[in-house]
Scaffold this motif. Structure first.
Motif, PDB file in Angstrom:
ATOM      1  N   VAL A 603       0.751  -1.468  -0.116  1.00 59.02           N
ATOM      2  CA  VAL A 603       0.147   0.219   0.207  1.00 59.02           C
ATOM      3  C   VAL A 603       0.858   1.192  -0.162  1.00 59.02           C
ATOM      4  CG1 VAL A 603      -1.721   1.243   1.210  1.00 59.02           C
ATOM      5  CG2 VAL A 603      -1.861  -1.102   1.064  1.00 59.02           C
ATOM      6  N   ARG A 604       1.907   1.265   0.864  1.00 57.38           N
ATOM      7  CA  ARG A 604       2.635   2.579   0.992  1.00 57.38           C
ATOM      8  C   ARG A 604       3.432   2.748  -0.406  1.00 57.38           C
ATOM      9  NH1 ARG A 604       2.683   4.982   5.870  1.00 57.38           N
ATOM     10  NH2 ARG A 604       1.671   3.351   7.538  1.00 57.38           N
ATOM     11  N   ALA A 605       4.094   1.685  -0.930  1.00 55.42           N
ATOM     12  CA  ALA A 605       4.597   1.493  -2.324  1.00 55.42           C
ATOM     13  C   ALA A 605       3.699   2.250  -3.493  1.00 55.42           C
ATOM     14  CB  ALA A 605       5.156   0.228  -2.412  1.00 55.42           C
ATOM     15  N   ALA A 606       2.234   1.873  -3.211  1.00 57.30           N
ATOM     16  CA  ALA A 606       1.523   2.509  -4.537  1.00 57.30           C
ATOM     17  C   ALA A 606       1.383   3.774  -3.971  1.00 57.30           C
ATOM     18  CB  ALA A 606       0.083   1.726  -4.135  1.00 57.30           C
ATOM     19  N   LEU A 607       1.316   4.254  -2.654  1.00 55.44           N
ATOM     20  CA  LEU A 607       1.212   5.827  -2.516  1.00 55.44           C
ATOM     21  C   LEU A 607       2.343   6.454  -2.972  1.00 55.44           C
ATOM     22  CD1 LEU A 607      -0.655   5.632   0.930  1.00 55.44           C
ATOM     23  CD2 LEU A 607      -1.793   5.684  -1.095  1.00 55.44           C
ATOM     24  N   HIS A 609       4.183   5.765  -5.589  1.00 56.53           N
ATOM     25  CA  HIS A 609       4.188   5.802  -6.875  1.00 56.53           C
ATOM     26  C   HIS A 609       3.312   7.193  -7.212  1.00 56.53           C
ATOM     27  CE1 HIS A 609       6.104   2.433  -8.657  1.00 56.53           C
ATOM     28  NE2 HIS A 609       5.947   1.657  -7.904  1.00 56.53           N
ATOM     29  N   GLU A 610       2.132   7.392  -6.641  1.00 56.95           N
ATOM     30  CA  GLU A 610       1.299   8.108  -6.632  1.00 56.95           C
ATOM     31  C   GLU A 610       1.932   9.587  -6.247  1.00 56.95           C
ATOM     32  OE1 GLU A 610      -3.172   9.944  -5.523  1.00 56.95           O
ATOM     33  OE2 GLU A 610      -2.285   8.449  -4.209  1.00 56.95           O
ATOM     34  N   ASN A 611       2.716   9.777  -5.302  1.00 59.39           N
ATOM     35  CA  ASN A 611       3.244  11.077  -4.976  1.00 59.39           C
ATOM     36  C   ASN A 611       4.540  11.286  -5.998  1.00 59.39           C
ATOM     37  OD1 ASN A 611       2.044  11.789  -2.661  1.00 59.39           O
ATOM     38  ND2 ASN A 611       3.224  10.165  -1.422  1.00 59.39           N
ATOM     39  N   ILE A 612       5.025  10.317  -6.497  1.00 55.59           N
ATOM     40  CA  ILE A 612       6.247  10.558  -7.592  1.00 55.59           C
ATOM     41  C   ILE A 612       5.441  11.160  -9.105  1.00 55.59           C
ATOM     42  CG2 ILE A 612       7.827   9.563  -9.245  1.00 55.59           C
ATOM     43  CD1 ILE A 612       8.393   7.489  -6.536  1.00 55.59           C
ATOM     44  N   GLY A 613       4.195  10.236  -9.131  1.00 59.21           N
ATOM     45  CA  GLY A 613       3.432  10.791 -10.385  1.00 59.21           C
ATOM     46  C   GLY A 613       3.159  12.316 -10.397  1.00 59.21           C
ATOM     47  N   VAL A 614       2.662  12.637  -9.117  1.00 59.94           N
ATOM     48  CA  VAL A 614       2.096  14.243  -8.985  1.00 59.94           C
ATOM     49  C   VAL A 614       3.379  15.085  -9.263  1.00 59.94           C
ATOM     50  CG1 VAL A 614       1.323  15.785  -7.570  1.00 59.94           C
ATOM     51  CG2 VAL A 614       0.252  13.589  -7.508  1.00 59.94           C
ATOM     52  N   ALA A 615       4.551  14.694  -8.372  1.00 61.74           N
ATOM     53  CA  ALA A 615       5.646  15.500  -8.768  1.00 61.74           C
ATOM     54  C   ALA A 615       6.155  15.681 -10.313  1.00 61.74           C
ATOM     55  CB  ALA A 615       6.837  14.969  -7.696  1.00 61.74           C
ATOM     56  N   LEU A 616       6.295  14.440 -10.875  1.00 63.45           N
ATOM     57  CA  LEU A 616       6.569  14.162 -12.255  1.00 63.45           C
ATOM     58  C   LEU A 616       5.662  15.263 -13.169  1.00 63.45           C
ATOM     59  CD1 LEU A 616       7.694  10.678 -12.505  1.00 63.45           C
ATOM     60  CD2 LEU A 616       9.252  12.660 -12.464  1.00 63.45           C
ATOM     61  N   GLY A 635      -1.626  -0.681  -7.855  1.00 62.26           N
ATOM     62  CA  GLY A 635      -1.424  -1.146  -6.526  1.00 62.26           C
ATOM     63  C   GLY A 635      -2.573  -0.984  -5.533  1.00 62.26           C
ATOM     64  N   VAL A 636      -3.379  -0.020  -5.353  1.00 63.56           N
ATOM     65  CA  VAL A 636      -4.382   0.176  -4.387  1.00 63.56           C
ATOM     66  C   VAL A 636      -5.478  -0.537  -4.780  1.00 63.56           C
ATOM     67  CG1 VAL A 636      -3.477   2.802  -3.888  1.00 63.56           C
ATOM     68  CG2 VAL A 636      -5.309   2.266  -5.637  1.00 63.56           C
ATOM     69  N   GLU A 637      -5.748  -0.854  -6.136  1.00 71.24           N
ATOM     70  CA  GLU A 637      -6.717  -1.662  -6.420  1.00 71.24           C
ATOM     71  C   GLU A 637      -6.320  -3.109  -6.052  1.00 71.24           C
ATOM     72  OE1 GLU A 637      -7.459  -1.238 -10.656  1.00 71.24           O
ATOM     73  OE2 GLU A 637      -8.829   0.376 -10.334  1.00 71.24           O
ATOM     74  N   ALA A 638      -5.311  -3.550  -6.021  1.00 68.66           N
ATOM     75  CA  ALA A 638      -4.915  -4.876  -5.516  1.00 68.66           C
ATOM     76  C   ALA A 638      -5.123  -5.134  -4.160  1.00 68.66           C
ATOM     77  CB  ALA A 638      -3.622  -5.343  -6.179  1.00 68.66           C
TER      78      ALA A 638
END
Length: 802
Positions: A603-607, A609-616, A635-638
């Motif tokens: 879960v934290r890995a998925a979050l 990825h989200e934070n990195i995506g927003v920054a990029l 990740g969050v869906e799984a």
């Protein structure tokens, strides 16, 4: 026949195709026909906004139109009606024809108040088509009563308020409760109340049925059953015998329905004269002296005497259960029994009329629970500890599945393993079903169970947004830990309160709670966790320098604790992002991602990825941003993370798609995000989705309503491209808030609205300094446009387009 108004025409057009999106053009045609307004879409949006305020059905914004979702049937929470209910016809007739908003039924215990209230509710429910609410307030029970705040929280969720939008403050809850009831016809059944409270809906069209042992204004005071009514109840229970014996049974049971039902359960397999002889002996009182609860006690005592010893033992232990009802697992833990033995003994108690079984659960009448508690003996405290140990073990197992990376207090050695869970859905279903009982258990639990059960439940209650229950549990857990001078327990509860206050935007209170916890901390890992949390609050307040100081301490102190270090790196990344240091943000977020993946924290890995995506996305590196956002979504869906996180990811993906020119995909993603957000009360995400769908006025209105300035400014900047005054005001507001990532965009918008090349250059310089690649490219395009030979500041505060 009156001409159809535009609002009525819009409603008809949507209703005719309920559940399906109706194209903007079709709606414009249905409302205005061949003479549409000059700007049809803004006019349609205004009309939709008015319609949303005037109808109860939900109107959803889709990519190409609007869709009407018929409001679901209201809540239907009434308990099942008693099949053998008899009598009370005069009371029923008067109450069912009354136009009073409060129908109060009072009387002594065992007289049948609840049975009458339930029968009345079923009789008049058709007058309340928008639903029926019910709560047993347990005002006279031996365990914790249900507070007004807890009951309001349950009612609000039943009325469709998403858990995250249920306030903690009782005044705010009351206002929202009345707002949700306004325009509806809802019946509220309040059982075992001690007084008339704000749970009584003071709303036109709604009514309340209230039962109480206390006297209430406008009450219908119940007396015992009349002789003929008591006889009719015996007939319903198929109690045969000669008239004299039946009349004596009624007298010995003091004409009380509860006593008669207990007696009736025992007469299923024995003769009435024998039972009467035993009842006379048990009462040891003249029949005329047996009245009120003494009659119930006599019937109860005789019933208990006839129970096998093992069943009588379990019956007494059931009285220590803290909730309104219990299940087979609870009985097993209380009695230290096998499932088979517990099931057999409960069956005997149900047949004896001492335990009720309204459905899948079991329950004890308050008066019977009180009598049972008198015979529990020395085993009561040990039985309660067994139950609490089972709850704690099971709550820990649920937490391991629902929030595996969450930090918890030192585990308590337990001799039970609790129920196990294989999926998050299973764990969540157990917590949902037992939530009220678990909170009640925490309120009576001795140290060290109170704060540990709360700590195990905290992640579930946070992510499911059951904040009133979390506040009650944290308060009880803190009191228990403080009384025992348990510093670690106090720390955990203060940390939990800080988290709750942070989620609610109560930042000064959150800092106070975290600060108190920090004073109690005795280890580096505890201090690191709390410095991280304080840094998060400082970030929200815009105190970036102080936030970084706390995060540096968190990183230093957590070097030997990988989970805490990974969390600190994540927070560091978000703080650098808020400071406009996007490359640093991505560096720390990627380091945190690697550590979460090493630890198996999906879960934290998925979050991450989200934070990195927003920054990029801010950096203008849209293709790589999309890769991370899609990994986050998968990740969050799984992991079965709540739908609110999915809604947020969808709108972030929509933003990335829009910035790469994929408008159709962006609108589809935003529409899906909006639908999920509306369904789950993710109002901030709703604002962002409306922006992506170019519903800017609606986004501004909603953002103002929920006090979400970032969303409001984003929507206003879109509107301000043609409004110099608005652009100037937004820039002032953005700078006042210290929103560094919106500043360049705000300056650029003012440059467009005013045709000012110097402002466009300022926006470019700001965007370059903060490495906002997308804004850099847009600023360069505006500069090129303004550098053309025909470029002039537009007249009357107009604008050129970017």
């Amino acid at each position: 026949m009156a001409k159809e108004t535009r609002l009525e025409a819009l409603h008809r057009a949507l209703t005719e195709r309920a559940g399906q999106p109706v194209l903007f053009g079709d709606l414009v045609l249905a409302v205005w026909g061949a003479a549409p307004p000059t700007s049809p879409l803004p006019a349609l949006r205004t009309l939709v906004r008015r319609l949303r305020q005037s109808v109860s059905d939900e109107i959803v914004t889709d990519a190409s139109g609007y869709r009407l979702v018929v409001r679901k049937p209201g809540p239907s929470q009434l308990p099942a009606d008693l099949p053998d209910f008899v009598g009370r016809e005069a009371e029923l007739a008067a109450l069912s024809t009354s136009d009073e908003r409060v129908l109060a039924i009072t009387g002594p215990p065992g007289v049948g108040k609840t049975a009458l209230a339930v029968r009345l509710a079923h009789r008049i429910r058709d007058r309340f088509p928008d639903g029926q609410l019910h709560v047993d307030l347990r005002g006279f029970a031996t365990g914790p009563a249900v507070t007004v705040g807890q009951a309001l929280g349950r009612f609000l969720r039943a009325l469709g308020v998403p858990p995250a939008e249920v306030p903690l403050d009782v005044d705010e809850q009351t206002a929202l409760y009345r707002s949700r009831l306004r325009g509806r016809k809802v019946l509220v059944l309040l059982d075992n109340a001690t007084e008339l409270t704000r749970l009584v809906p003071d709303v036109e069209g709604c009514a309340a049925i209230v039962t109480s042992r206390n006297e209430l204004l406008g009450q219908t005071r119940l007396d015992v059953l009349a002789d003929d009514e008591a006889g009719a109840l015996l007939d319903r229970m198929k109690i045969d015998g000669d008239p004299e014996d039946r009349a004596e049974l009624v007298r010995l049971c003091a004409n009380l329905p509860l006593a008669l039902r207990i007696a009736g359960a025992h007469l299923a397999d024995r003769d009435l004269p024998d039972y009467l002889a035993d009842l006379r002996g048990e009462g040891r009182l003249d029949a005329l002296e047996i009245e009120g609860d003494a009659a119930v006690r006599a019937a109860f005592a005789l019933s208990c005497k006839e129970l096998p010893d093992d069943v009588r033992r379990l019956f007494g232990l059931l009285s220590v259960h803290p909730g309104a009802d219990f299940d087979l697992e609870d009985a097993t833990a209380l009695g230290d029994l096998s499932t088979e033995d517990a099931e057999r003994r409960l069956g005997v108690l149900v047949r004896a009329g001492l335990v009720q079984r309204p459905g899948a659960q079991f329950a004890l009448h308050d008066l019977i629970r009180l009598f049972a508690a008198e015979g529990v003996g020395q085993e009561g405290p040990a039985a309660l500890r067994r139950l609490l140990a089972f709850y704690l073990a099971t709550a820990n197992n649920a937490a391991d599945v629902l929030s595996p990376a969450g930090s918890r207090v030192e585990p308590l050695p337990l001799d039970v393993s609790g129920r196990g869970f294989t999926t998050p859905d299973d764990a969540r279903a157990w917590a949902d079903a037992k939530r009220a009982t678990l909170v009640a258990a925490v309120q009576i639990a001795p140290h060290p169970f109170a704060h540990r059960i709360t700590d195990a439940l905290r992640g579930y209650l946070v992510y499911a947004a059951h904040w009133p229950e979390l506040a009650a549990a944290l308060t009880s857990g803190l009191a228990s830990a403080r009384a025992a001078a348990d510093a670690d327990g106090e720390l955990a509860m203060h940390n939990g309160l800080g988290h709750l206050q942070w989620l609610q935007g109560r930042y000064p209170q959150a800092l106070e709670s975290y600060g108190t916890a920090l004073d109690l901390a005795g280890t580096d890992v505890q201090r690191a966790m709390l410095h991280n949390n304080i840094g998060l609050v400082k970030r929200e307040l815009g105190d970036f320098d102080e936030a970084l100081e706390h995060l540096e301490q968190a990183r230093r102190m957590s070097s030997d604790h990988p989970h805490v270090l990974a969390n600190a790196l994540t927070t560091l990344g978000t703080i650098h992002g808020a400071r406009g240091e996007l490359r640093k943000a991505v560096f720390y977020l990627k380091e945190a991602l690697a550590r979460h993946e090493e630890l198996g924290s999906a879960v934290r890995a998925a979050l991450s990825h989200e934070n990195i995506g927003v920054a990029l996305t801010e950096l203008g590196e849209y293709d790589e941003a999309r890769v991370h956002l899609e990994k986050a979504l998968a990740g969050v869906e799984a992991a079965g993370v709540g739908p609110g996180r999915r809604a947020n990811l969808l709108v972030n993906l929509a933003t990335a798609a829009a910035l790469t020119g994929e408008e159709e995909r962006a609108r589809a993603l935003a529409a899906e995000s909006l639908e999920v957000a509306l369904r789950n009360g993710e109002t901030r995400v709703e604002v962002e989705a409306l922006i992506r769908l170019r519903e800017f006025e609606n986004a501004v209105e909603l953002a103002e309503r929920i006090n979400y300035p970032v969303g409001r400014h984003r929507a206003q900047l879109e509107l301000a491209r043609h409004d110099r005054a608005l652009a100037e005001q937004v820039l002032v507001d953005v700078r006042a808030r210290g929103d560094l990532l919106l500043e360049a965009e705000a300056v650029l918008t003012l440059a467009v609205a005013s045709g000012d090349r110097a402002l466009a250059q300022e926006a470019l310089d700001l965007a370059k300094a903060r490495e906002q690649g997308g804004v850099v490219r847009r600023a360069e395009a505006v500069l090129a446009d303004l550098a053309g030979p025909a470029a002039q500041p537009p007249a009357n505060g107009g604008s050129t387009s970017s």
